[in-house]
Motif scaffolding. Structure first.
Motif, mmCIF file in Angstrom:
data_model
loop_
_atom_site.group_PDB
_atom_site.id
_atom_site.type_symbol
_atom_site.label_atom_id
_atom_site.label_comp_id
_atom_site.label_asym_id
_atom_site.label_seq_id
_atom_site.Cartn_x
_atom_site.Cartn_y
_atom_site.Cartn_z
ATOM 1 N N VAL A 45 6.687 12.357 -17.743
ATOM 2 C CA VAL A 45 7.718 11.971 -18.705
ATOM 3 C C VAL A 45 7.551 10.490 -19.028
ATOM 4 C CG1 VAL A 45 10.184 11.927 -19.177
ATOM 5 C CG2 VAL A 45 9.266 13.631 -17.618
ATOM 6 N N SER A 47 9.081 7.206 -21.226
ATOM 7 C CA SER A 47 10.118 6.617 -22.089
ATOM 8 C C SER A 47 9.536 5.390 -22.773
ATOM 9 C CB SER A 47 11.356 6.262 -21.275
ATOM 10 O OG SER A 47 12.046 7.443 -20.924
ATOM 11 N N SER A 56 3.330 7.609 -16.000
ATOM 12 C CA SER A 56 3.951 8.385 -17.083
ATOM 13 C C SER A 56 2.927 8.881 -18.097
ATOM 14 C CB SER A 56 5.004 7.531 -17.789
ATOM 15 O OG SER A 56 4.419 6.350 -18.297
ATOM 16 N N TYR A 407 10.024 -2.920 -4.440
ATOM 17 C CA TYR A 407 10.895 -2.494 -5.552
ATOM 18 C C TYR A 407 10.185 -1.423 -6.377
ATOM 19 C CZ TYR A 407 13.507 -3.001 -9.985
ATOM 20 O OH TYR A 407 14.233 -2.763 -11.122
HETATM 21 P P1 FDA Z 1 7.541 4.766 -18.214
HETATM 22 O O1 FDA Z 1 7.839 5.558 -19.422
HETATM 23 O O2 FDA Z 1 6.107 4.514 -17.894
HETATM 24 O O3 FDA Z 1 8.288 5.393 -16.995
HETATM 25 C C1 FDA Z 1 8.234 4.875 -15.674
HETATM 26 C C2 FDA Z 1 8.470 6.015 -14.670
HETATM 27 O O4 FDA Z 1 9.718 6.642 -14.928
HETATM 28 C C3 FDA Z 1 7.433 7.121 -14.757
HETATM 29 O O5 FDA Z 1 7.275 7.723 -13.482
HETATM 30 C C4 FDA Z 1 8.070 8.120 -15.707
HETATM 31 O O6 FDA Z 1 7.574 9.445 -15.581
HETATM 32 C C5 FDA Z 1 9.546 8.023 -15.312
HETATM 33 N N1 FDA Z 1 10.414 8.290 -16.445
HETATM 34 C C6 FDA Z 1 10.447 7.573 -17.608
HETATM 35 N N2 FDA Z 1 11.390 8.076 -18.410
HETATM 36 C C7 FDA Z 1 11.940 9.123 -17.776
HETATM 37 C C8 FDA Z 1 12.957 10.050 -18.133
HETATM 38 N N3 FDA Z 1 13.577 9.979 -19.291
HETATM 39 N N4 FDA Z 1 13.266 11.043 -17.259
HETATM 40 C C9 FDA Z 1 12.625 11.122 -16.063
HETATM 41 N N5 FDA Z 1 11.668 10.259 -15.670
HETATM 42 C C10 FDA Z 1 11.320 9.265 -16.525
HETATM 43 N N6 FDA Z 1 11.816 -4.318 -14.204
HETATM 44 C C11 FDA Z 1 13.012 -4.911 -13.923
HETATM 45 O O7 FDA Z 1 13.785 -4.390 -13.124
HETATM 46 N N7 FDA Z 1 13.368 -6.072 -14.555
HETATM 47 C C12 FDA Z 1 12.575 -6.674 -15.475
HETATM 48 O O8 FDA Z 1 12.943 -7.695 -16.024
HETATM 49 C C13 FDA Z 1 11.313 -6.063 -15.774
HETATM 50 N N8 FDA Z 1 10.453 -6.631 -16.672
HETATM 51 C C14 FDA Z 1 9.269 -6.025 -16.989
HETATM 52 C C15 FDA Z 1 8.390 -6.586 -17.913
HETATM 53 C C16 FDA Z 1 7.188 -5.958 -18.236
HETATM 54 C C17 FDA Z 1 6.271 -6.585 -19.248
HETATM 55 C C18 FDA Z 1 6.842 -4.742 -17.604
HETATM 56 C C19 FDA Z 1 5.553 -4.035 -17.930
HETATM 57 C C20 FDA Z 1 7.702 -4.172 -16.667
HETATM 58 C C21 FDA Z 1 8.903 -4.811 -16.343
HETATM 59 N N9 FDA Z 1 9.762 -4.261 -15.388
HETATM 60 C C22 FDA Z 1 10.965 -4.870 -15.115
HETATM 61 C C23 FDA Z 1 9.387 -3.035 -14.689
HETATM 62 C C24 FDA Z 1 9.936 -1.823 -15.437
HETATM 63 O O9 FDA Z 1 11.329 -1.733 -15.179
HETATM 64 C C25 FDA Z 1 9.246 -0.536 -14.965
HETATM 65 O O10 FDA Z 1 7.880 -0.607 -15.235
HETATM 66 C C26 FDA Z 1 9.888 0.700 -15.593
HETATM 67 O O11 FDA Z 1 9.684 1.822 -14.771
HETATM 68 C C27 FDA Z 1 9.361 0.972 -16.982
HETATM 69 O O12 FDA Z 1 10.102 1.975 -17.607
HETATM 70 P P2 FDA Z 1 9.483 2.680 -18.901
HETATM 71 O O13 FDA Z 1 10.410 3.729 -19.348
HETATM 72 O O14 FDA Z 1 9.057 1.641 -19.868
HETATM 73 O O15 FDA Z 1 8.151 3.279 -18.300
#
Ligand code: FDA
Length: 469
Positions: A45, A47, A56, A407
């Motif tokens: 999944v 997002s 993901s 974390y």
């Molecule tokens: P992505 O879509 O890759 O999902 C991450 C994980 O969650 C995967 O295992 C995915 O399968 C699962 N998932 C996603 N959506 C889902 C859904 N709807 N249902 C079930 N599972 C789901 N963190 C923080 O706490 N504070 C901060 O300030 C930052 N800053 C930051 C900056 C940058 C440049 C990056 C690359 C990362 C951060 N992060 C962060 C870390 C960030 O919180 C972490 O990488 C998140 O998991 C990203 O979520 P996404 O939905 O973007 O990722």
């Protein structure tokens, strides 16, 4: 929402809207996929797609990506100070939508606009409001999730155990989270930003040392992050500590608070910039003064490079000798960062078991180590990854122990991975207790109850709990 079949070239866009009828179309499609459970296809999944280890969107054998990019609406309700936000929205879209409706409301979420709400929130999520309001996951009222039976459930129908698990335990082990109802928080009309930077020659070590003793004890309106990096080159190369802060109030009160507890910082009126809270979001992310708020809607990342990250929690201030050992290692690399985020305040008031995120009272601050490189290739990446692993080894005596905590949102597969196919609880404990401490067992209990065949799984998904434990 779209579904893509990983390892195949075909990408099928299925749903572009976000109303309830589109959910039901999606559910029936998902049911078809779930009917094929035994074919061994894994679901990933996505997002915002920012997972540090690509969980993901990467997998070695054919898999299915459920991409929530088109499920991104944000509805603000100022009457009861809540918002409904779909998982595919980015933090920037959420911030932007709140700011269009109110200048005195905000949300305690992360600092980077293109991060997705789905992954970020389900693994905790923190930003500059952490000390005042806790995590993003601490401010959730309800959620809608597609469970392993292809049914949409809300808080009431999923039950409190599952609702607990998806607020910090990572969503990917439990289903597909479609949307969240969140509690907005109050922010003042004027906040103040400061950035003060010092090199080693200007006394950075003494300042970082002092910061460790006071950052978690400051007034909860004050968040001071430290970012360590290397600047210059050749004989001019040095370590640079940047004290980046947002204060929920005006300059006068800020200066008096800093003079009381951190006079060594030498804060002057001219170092302070008053702004609205939403402008502080841009300021902290590194946008230029005057950039329009619409930059928050850009889903592309600002910085693109290869990187490896690791994390730690610090419970006792690191000695000056310990800090100097870090600097020594930093000076041997180029694009390296250590981001130190203070806890305390509201984080101390929430118990370790309130959500799966256990890093509360007793954690002075979180460290994120990052090494970046520009040229892809096995040789280059090996060298940098080796460097960060050595730094992590060096840090062992200075950080939390039993377990050495980490974390979840700074995902690190070095901590351990599930074996392909069958996940063993006792093996997974190695990395599980680092992320979740005592909450790992309860997460495994919830997992066993709601997904007994371990359909939603990945390299670091929550395993099933054997009946004997
Ligand atoms: P992505 O879509 O890759 O999902 C991450 C994980 O969650 C995967 O295992 C995915 O399968 C699962 N998932 C996603 N959506 C889902 C859904 N709807 N249902 C079930 N599972 C789901 N963190 C923080 O706490 N504070 C901060 O300030 C930052 N800053 C930051 C900056 C940058 C440049 C990056 C690359 C990362 C951060 N992060 C962060 C870390 C960030 O919180 C972490 O990488 C998140 O998991 C990203 O979520 P996404 O939905 O973007 O990722």
């Amino acid at each position: 929402m779209s579904i893509q079949f990983g390892a195949y070239t075909k990408s099928i866009k299925i749903i572009h809207t976000s109303n309830s009828s589109s959910y039901s179309i999606f559910c029936s499609l998902l049911n078809k996929i779930l009917d094929g459970k035994n074919h061994g296809l894994q679901i990933r999944v996505r997002s915002g797609g920012h997972d540090y280890e690509g969980l993901s969107y990467l997998y070695k054998t054919p898999f299915i990506i459920v991409d929530l990019i088109n499920l991104r609406s944000v509805e603000i309700n100022l009457e009861d100070e809540t918002a409904s936000v779909q998982s595919g929205a980015t933090l920037g879209e959420l911030y932007y939508s709140i700011s269009k409706e109110s200048g005195i409301h905000g949300f305690p979420t992360g600092l980077y606009p293109s991060v997705g709400v789905g992954g970020h929130l389900s693994s905790g999520g923190f930003g500059t409001l952490l000390r005042k309001y806790g995590l993003e996951a601490d401010n959730v009222l309800d959620a809608y999730l597609i469970d392993v039976n292809g049914k949409i459930v809300d808080r009431e129908s999923m039950g409190e155990d599952l609702f607990w698990a998806i607020r910090g335990g990572g969503g990917a082990s439990f289903g597909i989270i479609l949307s969240w109802k969140i509690k907005l928080v109050r922010v003042p009309q004027v906040v103040t930003g400061i950035t003060i930077s010092k090199t080693l020659e200007q006394g950075a070590t003494k300042l970082v040392s002092k910061w460790q003793y006071i950052a978690d004890k400051l007034h909860e309106d004050l968040f001071i992050r430290v970012v360590i990096r290397v600047v210059g080159n050749g004989t001019q190369k040095t370590v640079h500590a940047s004290f980046n802060s947002i204060f929920l109030g005006g300059v006068e009160r800020l200066i008096s608070l800093i003079n009381e507890s951190f006079p060594e910082l030498g804060l002057q009126v001219q170092d302070c910039i008053e702004m609205s809270w939403i402008q502080s979001v841009l300021y902290f992310t590194g946008y230029q003064n005057g950039d329009p708020l619409e930059v928050l809607l850009d889903r592309n990342t600002l910085y693109k490079s290869f990187f490896k990250a690791k994390s730690d929690y610090v419970e006792k201030p690191i000695s000056d000798i310990g800090l100097e050992g870090i600097w020594e290692r930093f000076l041997k690399e180029e694009m390296v960062f250590m981001i130190m985020d203070p806890y305390g305040g509201r984080m101390n008031e929430i118990s370790e078991s309130e959500t799966p995120f256990p890093h509360r009272k007793g954690s002075l601050y979180n460290i994120q180590y990052l090494v970046k490189w520009e040229v892809n290739g096995i040789v280059a990446s090996k060298k940098h990854v080796h460097w960060i692993r050595m730094l992590y080894k060096y840090m062992k005596p200075y950080v939390s122990k039993y377990p050495r905590a980490a974390y979840l949102n700074y995902r690190d597969l070095d901590l351990g991975i599930n074996k392909k196919g069958n996940t063993s609880y006792s093996e997974a404990r190695v990395w599980g207790v680092k992320y979740f401490k005592g909450n790992f067992k309860r997460l495994a209990q919830v997992k066993s109850k709601i997904d007994p065949n371990n359909f939603f799984r990945n390299e670091q998904s929550i395993p099933l709990l054997p009946a004997t434990i």
